[in-house]
Every structure is written in C-alpha cells, then in structure tokens.
Design an enzyme around this catalytic site. Sequence first.
Site, PDB file in Angstrom:
ATOM      1  N   THR A 213      -6.784  -4.980  -6.675  1.00  0.00           N
ATOM      2  CA  THR A 213      -6.254  -3.759  -7.269  1.00  0.00           C
ATOM      3  C   THR A 213      -6.385  -2.593  -6.286  1.00  0.00           C
ATOM      4  OG1 THR A 213      -6.267  -2.404  -9.273  1.00  0.00           O
ATOM      5  CG2 THR A 213      -8.413  -3.231  -8.543  1.00  0.00           C
TER       6      THR A 213
ATOM      7  N   LYS B 158      -3.779  -3.487  -2.453  1.00  0.00           N
ATOM      8  CA  LYS B 158      -2.686  -4.447  -2.679  1.00  0.00           C
ATOM      9  C   LYS B 158      -1.804  -4.665  -1.449  1.00  0.00           C
ATOM     10  CE  LYS B 158      -2.249  -3.906  -7.678  1.00  0.00           C
ATOM     11  NZ  LYS B 158      -1.330  -3.646  -8.802  1.00  0.00           N
TER      12      LYS B 158
END
Length: 271
Positions: A62, A66
Amino acid sequence: MSDRYCVFGHPIGHSKSPIIHQAFAAQTGEAMGYEAIEAPLDGFQDAWRSFVANGGHGANVTVPFKQEAYRLCDTLSHRARRAGAVNTLLLGKNGATYGDTTDGVGLVRDLANHAVALAGKRVLVLGAGGAVRGVLEPLLAAGPAQVVIANRTVEKAECLARDFGDLGAVSGAGFEGLPGGFDVVINGTSASLSGELPPLPDDLFTERGATAYDMMYAAEPTVFLAWAAARGARPLDGLGMLVEQAAESFFQWRHVRPDTAPVLADLRRAL
Ligand code: ATR
C-alpha cells in the site's frame, strides 16, 4: 509452519488488511499468517527481500510503495502493467517475484455485489491520480458505453484517457461544465481524505437512481457521498472495494475464494 504473508506500507498501523486476511484464512481453513510491516521509506525493496528470505510467500503493498513494487517485479499481470502499480506480490516457485494489482477488480466486484451495472452505462470518474489509473482497465473491461475522467488538472485526465483509449470510449475533462446524465459517478480523488469536495456542478446527478461511489470510506459518509445522497444518488463507500481487492489477492496466493460478505459486515460494524 504456516505460510507467511504481509502488507507493506508506511505508515501501516491503520491498515485493515491483517484483520481481513486473517478472517479469510480462518474461514477457508488456509494455514497462513498475515502481518503488517512498516518498511522504511527508502527501504521497501530490502524489506521485501528480507521477508522472502525469512519464509515470506506473498504480500500486499500500500501507500507509498505501489509504484516501487511495480518496479521490483520480474513478471507482471496485464492489469498491473497498465496501472504502473502493484498491490499484490507473489513469490514464484523459481524465486521470481510476480506482481498484480487487484484494486480495479475489487471496485468492479463491489459494484456488482450492490447490483450496480456498468455494461452499457455512462460512467464518470473523478480524479486522475494513481488510484484512478489503478482501476481503469477492469472498469473499461466491464463494458461501459462511455467513461469520462474529470480532474482538477485537466491535462492529467486527458493523458489518462489517451493511455487507456484502446480499451473503450474514454475521454478526459475538467470539472467545470460537466454534463448530467451519468449512471455511475466514482470519486477516485484524494479529496475525501481531507474532507473536501471536488468542485462539481450542482446538477451533476440528473439521472434517477444514479450511483455515487467513493473509493474512500470512513465511519461517517464522505463529503462526496453526503453531497450526492442529498441530490438523490445512491451512496456507496469503498469499504467493499477494500474487502474485494483483498479477496482477489487471497485468491492469487491460495487459489481459494473467500466469502467476502461476512468479513465486510464485521468490518462495517467495527468502523
Ligand atoms: P492517489 O494515489 O490517491 O490517486 P494522487 O496520485 O496524488 O493520489 O492523485 C490525487 C488525485 O486527487 C488527483 O486527481 C488530484 O487532482 P490533481 O491531479 O488536480 O492534483 C485529486 N485531488 C486531490 N485533492 C483534491 C481536491 N480537493 N479537489 C479535487 N481533486 C483533488
């Protein structure tokens, strides 16, 4: 020993991924552990390598890693290549790292769970950042008649529309002068995080029974959802998308599909 999985982020304390995946594992009887790992801002790749060296099988990724996860992969799914980002890492038998992005599938499945059709519909997407880029391929694959991407910085919307133009009827726009008549309006801006509303035309929701979807969620409706509901739209927040993207990651790792409904209901109660 059970198989190890984790979510990498920075910060990571807020992440609901451990609760979700632990619930999936309990429900399906999969022998696996799932933890949250806060990687240093300049040390994501090392964190993944060290996790693998210590028996890690796969991971979620996250904010803010990413794009970096995308760069470290040896192979990528088609949708991850399009997104330029990866939220799911999987260690192959040969030691290679495979990357996928499941956010878009999560969005499309959550809409389907709520009986919101996309095929043949007019869809407006607000925002043109990483969150929107990450969902466009599955969204267009669902066969909408038209997708308009509207963004504060119009050039970014136009650029995204060009990048995905081979997959369907997609165009870029600003917020000013947006027409009404959309069946589904999806807020993919980060405005909700700061309690702001994108500068939308007051008569945006002219279609009866239109759906307003916010990729964000909170205990209370986001500003966008409150605004849309006051104009007759059906408000849906992104908690279901969160659970569905997790279910798709879980499937990539374990080849088992968990039942998302009870997990979503528990999360909703705990918000
Ligand atoms: P993310 O990874 O969440 O998509 P991002 O790539 O920084 O984050 O993109 C944030 C998006 O939210 C952008 O589309 C941004 O608009 P700009 O491209 O014009 O900056 C949008 N955004 C953020 N705050 C906003 C606000 N208050 N009103 C409208 N759009 C906003």
